[in-house]
Design a protein around this motif. Structure first.
Motif: not given
Ligand code: ADP
Ligand code: MG
Length: 427
Positions: A303, A324, A326, A334, A337, A339, A358, A362, A381, A383, A386
């Motif tokens: 993260t 990716g 968070y 959050i 996200v 990448r 970002v 997500y 996605n 990530v 979450g």
């Protein structure tokens, strides 16, 4: 695993309480009645032909040991007659243990003098039964204030406390009503309010919802879980319904014939049933409804925070072959996200604020969300899905493989699958 997210796992999930247990029980055993009750009287007719073992009274609770952490929701589950109520009632000595040790908040209850025991029952522990005895001629408020009445608190304090409790269970308007004006579900709420008003640290609940019809029952489960999240009482909850047990319990103790056959989280029991009895029991459980995002989540591999250096985040992602991550704001929520391609493009361009790199690609869900409701959200996605707590903080992620492993029933598709069962448990 990042250190900041490790706290997401509770003591219970780590296999045992860390603080001093609220309740600690060791080798607790109950044999009802004196030897020479009905069973041995009848043996007289047969000239004492029965063996010692046959004459020996069966233990209603047999060498039961467990401990409950402060704030834990601990469930005792088993079929009728398995000894659940006996164990629960020994916790406040409504039933006198035949042997074994019982500590409440570190204090030995078995040797407690009568006065202290009364204090314990009146203040520290409150018991909620399946059928509440509401006083029919007293108002809902007076019924809710019962525990305070017993300990001689003043009328104003009683009313205030009772009104707060009634408000909390959604009966704020009903204080002046009489019990007969309420539906069954509402009456059960009064019982819950009574327990809350008592301010007891420990709530003992013996099948409190068993008499309710399924929809109201579900509402009451939700209400109790919400209250528990806010009020953090220690709850020992008895049920014969495994779905209810798994839905509500931080940990579940399964009993059979007075003995403990398994003690663990819902997920542990589902993945690694202790024996064929438990395996048979859980075969009917709808895993996708019982398990939640919070019970299967993992710590995210990487993260970032809005203040991190993009190049550093890129390097950390590359180390785990991630695409990716968070990006968290200062509150742990959050922010978005990022990448690898966004990060790579920014490196060397001195456009370095990570907050600008970002996307909102997500999906995140509350930790209580059942797996059935997250199936459509995973694997879409860069990530994993979450998982957030009630305050919107990221507490974990659910990778697709984790979800699939959690939904697979151990040993279902391969009946010789002791090995497979273990593999699933580790996935
Ligand atoms: N007061 C009692 N006197 C004698 N036997 C009892 C008493 N209460 C329970 N039992 C017996 O002890 C066993 C466990 O009962 P109980 O704790 O009520 O189980 P559960 O709550 O799981 O249905 C049962 O065999 C039951 O018949
Ligand atoms: Mg019972």
């Amino acid at each position: 695993m990042t250190t900041q997210l490790r706290g997401a796992q509770t003591a219970a999930q780590n296999g045992g309480p860390a603080a001093e247990p609220a309740i600690q029980v060791t080798g607790l055993t109950k044999i009802y009645g004196p030897r020479g009750g009905a069973a041995s009287k009848s043996s007289g007719w047969f000239g004492g032909k029965k063996s010692e073992a046959e004459n020996k009274p069966k233990a209603a609770a047999d060498d039961v040991s467990f401990s409950v952490a402060p704030g834990e929701f601990f469930v005792i589950m088993g079929l009728s007659g398995s000894g659940k109520s006996t164990v629960l009632r020994m916790l406040n000595r409504l039933v006198e243990p035949t042997s074994g040790e019982l500590l409440i908040g570190g204090r030995d209850v078995s040797t407690m003098p009568e006065g202290e025991l009364r204090e314990l029952r009146n203040r520290k522990i409150n018991m909620v039964f399946q059928h509440f005895a509401l006083f029919p001629h007293r108002t809902v408020r007076e019924n809710a204030a019962y525990a305070l009445h017993v300990r001689n608190e003043g009328a104003a304090a009683r009313a205030e406390r009772a009104d707060w409790a009634l408000q909390t269970v959604g009966l704020g308007e009903w204080g002046d009503a009489l019990p007969r004006e309420l539906s069954g579900g509402m009456r059960q709420r009064v019982g819950l309010a009574r327990a809350l008003a008592s301010d007891a640290d420990i709530l003992l609940m013996d099948e409190p919802f068993s008499a309710l019809d399924p929809l109201i029952r579900r509402d009451m489960q939700d209400l109790l879980m919400t209250l528990q999240r806010d009020l953090r009482r220690t709850v020992v909850f008895v049920t014969h319904d495994l779905n209810e047990a798994m839905r509500m319990g931080d940990r579940i103790m399964i009993m059979r014939n007075g003995r403990v056959v398994q003690l663990g989280t819902a997920q542990e029991i589902l993945n690694t049933p202790a024996d064929d009895y438990v395996a048979e029991f859980i075969s009917d459980v709808d895993r996708s409804r019982v398990l939640t995002a919070g019970t299967i989540m993992q710590a995210p591999l990487v993260t970032a925070t809005e203040h991190d250096d993009p190049e550093d985040v890129l390097r950390r992602l590359s180390n785990v072959e991630g695409v990716g991550a968070y990006v968290l704001n200062d509150e742990g929520g959050i922010a978005g996200v990022t990448r690898v391609d966004l990060l790579a493009a920014a490196v060397g361009q001195h456009r370095t604020a990570l907050g600008q790199l970002v996307t909102n690609e997500y999906r995140a869900v509350d930790a209580d969300t059942p797996l059935a409701d997250i199936c459509a959200l995973v694997g879409r996605n860069s990530v994993p899905l979450g998982v957030t707590d009630a305050d919107g903080r990221l507490v974990g992620v659910v990778p697709r493989a984790t979800l699939l492993a959690a939904l697979a029933t151990p040993g279902k598709d391969d009946s010789s699958a002791d090995g497979a069962r273990k593999d699933n448990g580790n996935a």
